[in-house]
Design an enzyme around this catalytic site. Structure first.
Site, PDB file in Angstrom:
ATOM      1  N   TYR A  25       0.619  -1.212  -0.081  1.00 12.34           N
ATOM      2  CA  TYR A  25       0.007   0.035   0.004  1.00 12.34           C
ATOM      3  C   TYR A  25       0.844   1.398   0.032  1.00 12.34           C
ATOM      4  CZ  TYR A  25      -3.533  -3.329   0.980  1.00 12.34           C
ATOM      5  OH  TYR A  25      -4.533  -4.224   1.032  1.00 12.34           O
ATOM      6  N   HIS A 102      -8.373   2.053  -5.727  1.00 18.31           N
ATOM      7  CA  HIS A 102      -7.728   1.248  -4.842  1.00 18.31           C
ATOM      8  C   HIS A 102      -5.999   1.642  -4.820  1.00 18.31           C
ATOM      9  CE1 HIS A 102     -11.053  -1.314  -3.818  1.00 18.31           C
ATOM     10  NE2 HIS A 102     -11.225  -1.468  -5.383  1.00 18.31           N
TER      11      HIS A 102
END
Ligand code: DHK
Length: 153
Positions: A25, A102
């Site tokens: 991430y 995302h």
């Protein structure tokens, strides 16, 4: 500035960004993303209302709120992306454009991330570009809103 903000809605565990699986991430925190997104929105004459929750129902409530109070929505539903017909129904129920974002590319990850209920209802999808995806999503909302059309067929 248009009167209504862009709602930027973040789902479960995204409050841990910065330290959560940084190899997937990145190291950018949610506060950083808030600042980046707000700055990008300002270049389009837009403002953002940036929120995070770990609760599915709260995301649904915010999507319904967006029907009246937002010009568009950027949604990272976190894991609910892959499980929530409730998010799908809420997006279908509102007329403002919704862009699914995302940080990672779920299609390059575990098979259980390859299906998104949100994608079936969203106007557009951006994934795999980490935090920059939120900036591109703001550009997309601006194009849709300031161009005067929603982009949904
Ligand atoms: C965030 C999550 O929390 C995951 O559950 C999704 C998404 C992917 C992201 O990449 O931002 O599968």
């Amino acid at each position: 500035m248009t009167a209504k903000p862009v709602f930027v809605l973040n789902g479960p565990t995204l409050n841990l960004l910065g330290t959560r699986e940084p190899e997937i991430y990145g190291t950018t925190t949610l506060d950083d993303i808030n600042a980046m997104t707000a700055a990008r929105a300002k270049t389009h004459g837009l403002s953002v209302d940036f929120r995070q929750t770990n609760r599915e129902g709260e995301l649904v409530d915010w999507l319904i709120e967006a029907r009246e109070r937002a010009c568009g929505v950027i949604l990272n539903g976190g894991a609910y992306t892959h499980t929530s017909i409730a998010l799908y129904d809420a997006i279908k129920a509102i007329k403002v454009p919704v862009i699914e974002v995302h940080l990672s590319n779920p299609y390059a990850r575990e098979p259980f991330r390859h299906h998104s209920y949100v994608s079936h209802a969203a106007t557009g999808v951006i994934c795999g570009l980490r935090a920059q995806g939120y900036e591109f999503a703001v550009d997309g909302i601006a194009a849709l809103v300031l161009g005067g059309k929603k982009g949904k067929t």
